[in-house]
Design an enzyme around this catalytic site. Sequence first.
Site, PDB file in Angstrom:
ATOM      1  CG  ASP A 189      -1.890   1.429   1.406  1.00 15.27           C
ATOM      2  OD1 ASP A 189      -2.582   1.620   0.087  1.00 15.27           O
ATOM      3  OD2 ASP A 189      -1.801   2.091   2.198  1.00 15.27           O
ATOM      4  CB  SER A 190       0.208   4.667  -0.793  1.00 16.96           C
ATOM      5  OG  SER A 190      -1.067   4.884  -0.353  1.00 16.96           O
TER       6      SER A 190
ATOM      7  CE1 TYR B  30       2.836   5.946  -3.348  1.00 22.39           C
ATOM      8  CE2 TYR B  30       1.842   4.141  -4.689  1.00 22.39           C
ATOM      9  CZ  TYR B  30       2.854   4.689  -4.071  1.00 22.39           C
ATOM     10  OH  TYR B  30       3.867   3.766  -3.969  1.00 22.39           O
ATOM     11  N   GLY B  31      -2.914   9.219  -4.159  1.00 21.54           N
ATOM     12  CA  GLY B  31      -4.348   9.537  -4.661  1.00 21.54           C
ATOM     13  C   GLY B  31      -4.387  10.665  -5.438  1.00 21.54           C
TER      14      GLY B  31
ATOM     15  CB  CYS C  66      -3.402   0.346  -2.606  1.00 23.02           C
ATOM     16  SG  CYS C  66      -2.938   2.367  -3.172  1.00 23.02           S
TER      17      CYS C  66
ATOM     18  CB  THR D  40      -4.646   4.804  -5.431  1.00 22.18           C
ATOM     19  OG1 THR D  40      -5.488   5.678  -4.569  1.00 22.18           O
ATOM     20  CG2 THR D  40      -4.472   6.113  -6.539  1.00 22.18           C
TER      21      THR D  40
ATOM     22  CD  GLU E 164      -0.205   7.313   5.234  1.00 22.55           C
ATOM     23  OE1 GLU E 164       1.160   7.389   5.528  1.00 22.55           O
ATOM     24  OE2 GLU E 164      -0.668   6.435   5.113  1.00 22.55           O
TER      25      GLU E 164
ATOM     26  CB  CYS F  21      -9.534   5.132  -0.264  1.00 20.25           C
ATOM     27  SG  CYS F  21      -7.977   5.449   0.468  1.00 20.25           S
ATOM     28  CB  THR F  22      -6.921   0.190   1.790  1.00 21.70           C
ATOM     29  OG1 THR F  22      -5.698   0.950   1.441  1.00 21.70           O
ATOM     30  CG2 THR F  22      -7.404  -0.854   0.985  1.00 21.70           C
ATOM     31  CG  HIS F  23      -5.167   5.247   3.849  1.00 23.96           C
ATOM     32  ND1 HIS F  23      -4.211   4.518   2.557  1.00 23.96           N
ATOM     33  CD2 HIS F  23      -4.014   6.091   4.367  1.00 23.96           C
ATOM     34  CE1 HIS F  23      -3.145   4.937   3.043  1.00 23.96           C
ATOM     35  NE2 HIS F  23      -3.018   5.722   3.832  1.00 23.96           N
TER      36      HIS F  23
HETATM   37  N1  DGL Z   1      -4.984   3.385   0.537  1.00 22.01           N
HETATM   38  C1  DGL Z   1      -4.874   3.849  -0.869  1.00 22.01           C
HETATM   39  C2  DGL Z   1      -6.052   3.413  -1.539  1.00 22.01           C
HETATM   40  O1  DGL Z   1      -6.853   2.633  -1.433  1.00 22.01           O
HETATM   41  C3  DGL Z   1      -3.996   4.971  -1.359  1.00 22.01           C
HETATM   42  C4  DGL Z   1      -4.349   6.165  -0.490  1.00 22.01           C
HETATM   43  C5  DGL Z   1      -3.386   7.481  -1.061  1.00 22.01           C
HETATM   44  O2  DGL Z   1      -2.071   6.995  -0.994  1.00 22.01           O
HETATM   45  O3  DGL Z   1      -3.774   8.363  -1.689  1.00 22.01           O
HETATM   46  O4  DGL Z   1      -6.506   4.343  -2.436  1.00 22.01           O
END
Ligand code: DGL
Length: 280
Positions: A9-10, A41-42, A72, A74, A158, A192-194
């Site tokens: 993941d990012s 990354y988004g 992730c 993204t 984050e 988004c996994t966050h």
């Molecule tokens: N956790 C990631 C996702 O599912 C990326 C979030 C990011 O880095 O912007 O999209």
Amino acid sequence: MASPIGIFDSGYGGLTIFQKIREALPAYDFLYLGDNARAPYGTRSFEVVYEFTRTAVAKLFACGCPLVILACNTASAKALRTLQQDDLPKSDDPARRILGVIRPTVEAADALSRTKRIGVLGTEGTIASRSYELEMAKLFPQIRVFSEACPMWVPLVENGETGTPAADFFVKRHLESLLAQDEEIDTLILGCTHYPLLLPQIRKFLPPSVSVFPQGECVAASLKDYLTRHPEMDARLSRGGNARFLTTEAAERFSRAAEVFLGGNAEIAAEHIELRDECF
Ligand code: DGL
């Protein structure tokens, strides 16, 4: 050499997926890589997300993982297809595999929605890619998808700001904006996994009639099923019940945050790594 399942993941978000995968497959070994130094990354372009993801996956391959899960959305939306179609066939071990999170999520969507109107929240990149709409149209054309990008949510996670008034403000704003698009949404995909790390705030502002889609559980169930259908891959994976954590940020910082995300009593000793010119 041990052959763990690689999870990428990012940053911290993939831990929400890792946790569910580990519950479903406790005997296996795992190697988690969070590119925290380059998250989020988004908001980045296709080319940059692809390049960052490619080097991270190459690192996990170089560490012995024959199978890598892009935990992730993204990276799954923007890099997975190119990695599978262009990079893997040229690698020195084309039998390695990379799987994402969007397909298994969409596959489980029909069974969970009664109104067939589903909301998707995600990063700017995931929403702009329209990956959820496209996959849904292929598998379940009867489902309507309503989506909303939430660019502030990943920085809140984050930076450890999940329990603050700032988190409340941004969560409320995007949920209101999504629900204003359609009042009959009964299922919400946190694409988004966050975002599960903001679940208390999400539940606070989401009507009780809307269920939050369990992406982690679906990805874990789909991986378990994949391993049953692919005994040749299953045979390559080591079983020791161990997990290692790599981060491109400071190891200390990752260890502290990961312990919180994984539920407090997990003790983690993350290792710092650099991602440079890794290739498949
Ligand atoms: N956790 C990631 C996702 O599912 C990326 C979030 C990011 O880095 O912007 O999209």
